[in-house]
Design an enzyme around this catalytic site. Structure first.
Site, short mmCIF file in Angstrom:
data_model
loop_
_atom_site.label_atom_id
_atom_site.label_comp_id
_atom_site.label_asym_id
_atom_site.label_seq_id
_atom_site.Cartn_x
_atom_site.Cartn_y
_atom_site.Cartn_z
N SER A 53 -9.22 -42.52 8.76
CA SER A 53 -10.55 -42.58 9.38
C SER A 53 -11.28 -41.24 9.41
CB SER A 53 -10.46 -43.14 10.80
OG SER A 53 -9.87 -42.20 11.67
N LYS A 101 -11.41 -38.33 16.49
CA LYS A 101 -12.73 -38.53 15.90
C LYS A 101 -13.55 -37.26 16.10
CE LYS A 101 -11.84 -42.96 15.24
NZ LYS A 101 -11.28 -43.33 13.97
#
Length: 196
Positions: A53, A101
């Site tokens: 990701s 993230k």
């Protein structure tokens, strides 16, 4: 008559008793464990990247050091790569492991994703580090106070804020600061210069 300094007549010098090597070893291991626990709990810890990701910035199986102390003195900044505990929404979906993230939206920011770009307060971000331009529309939304909007650098293959919402400040564990493995990618992880 002046007193004699040092040795007093008739006293034997103190003798050192030999410490049991097993006991000495247990003390050393115990102290090391306490120090390691304290450092990992309050200062820094190692993490690895289990998914794609954050490609291309972070590769699968990269090993990182996460600074857990810095955010006690300053707030997360746009561009920081943060590790955080699952939000309430994620826990309801049976996610229990920490996520990693990039911070995109700060408290009070208006965030929108359109035409393959991210806009913060109606201004496009320059993001030359992402895998591909986002192929979705999102927002506009305003990030609530005390919360952050986070996105993966692999925008089209990241389960992030555009799916499940914002990250409360108290869920942020720390900021990724150094990649220590693999050796050929060793180095500091810094926010993107365009975010300053």
């Amino acid at each position: 008559m002046t007193p004699v300094q040092g040795k007093v007549s008739g006293e034997k010098p103190p003798q050192k008793t030999a410490e049991n090597p097993w006991l000495e070893g247990l003390k050393t291991i115990g102290l090391s464990a306490v120090l390691a626990f304290g450092i990992r709990t309050f200062v820094a810890e190692a993490r690895y990247i289990p998914s794609g990701s954050m490609l291309p910035t972070l590769q699968i199986n990269d090993r990182l050091i996460v600074d857990k102390l810095g955010y006690h003195f300053k707030a997360p900044q746009r561009g920081d790569i943060v590790v955080f505990s699952p939000t309430d929404t994620l826990e309801k979906q049976n996610f229990h492991d920490a996520f990693i993230k990039r911070v995109i939206g700060l408290p009070g920011d208006k965030v929108e994703v359109k035409d393959g770009r991210v806009f913060i307060n109606d201004k496009p971000l320059d993001e030359d580090y992402i895998a591909d331009r986002p192929q979705y529309q999102y927002g506009p939304v305003t990030v609530p106070q005390g919360q952050y909007l986070v996105l993966g650098d692999n925008r089209n293959n990241s389960y992030d804020s555009h799916y499940w919402g914002f990250v409360p400040r108290d869920h942020i564990i720390g900021r990724a600061i150094v990649r220590f493995w693999p050796m050929n990618r060793l180095g500091e992880i810094t926010p993107e210069p365009n975010y300053k």
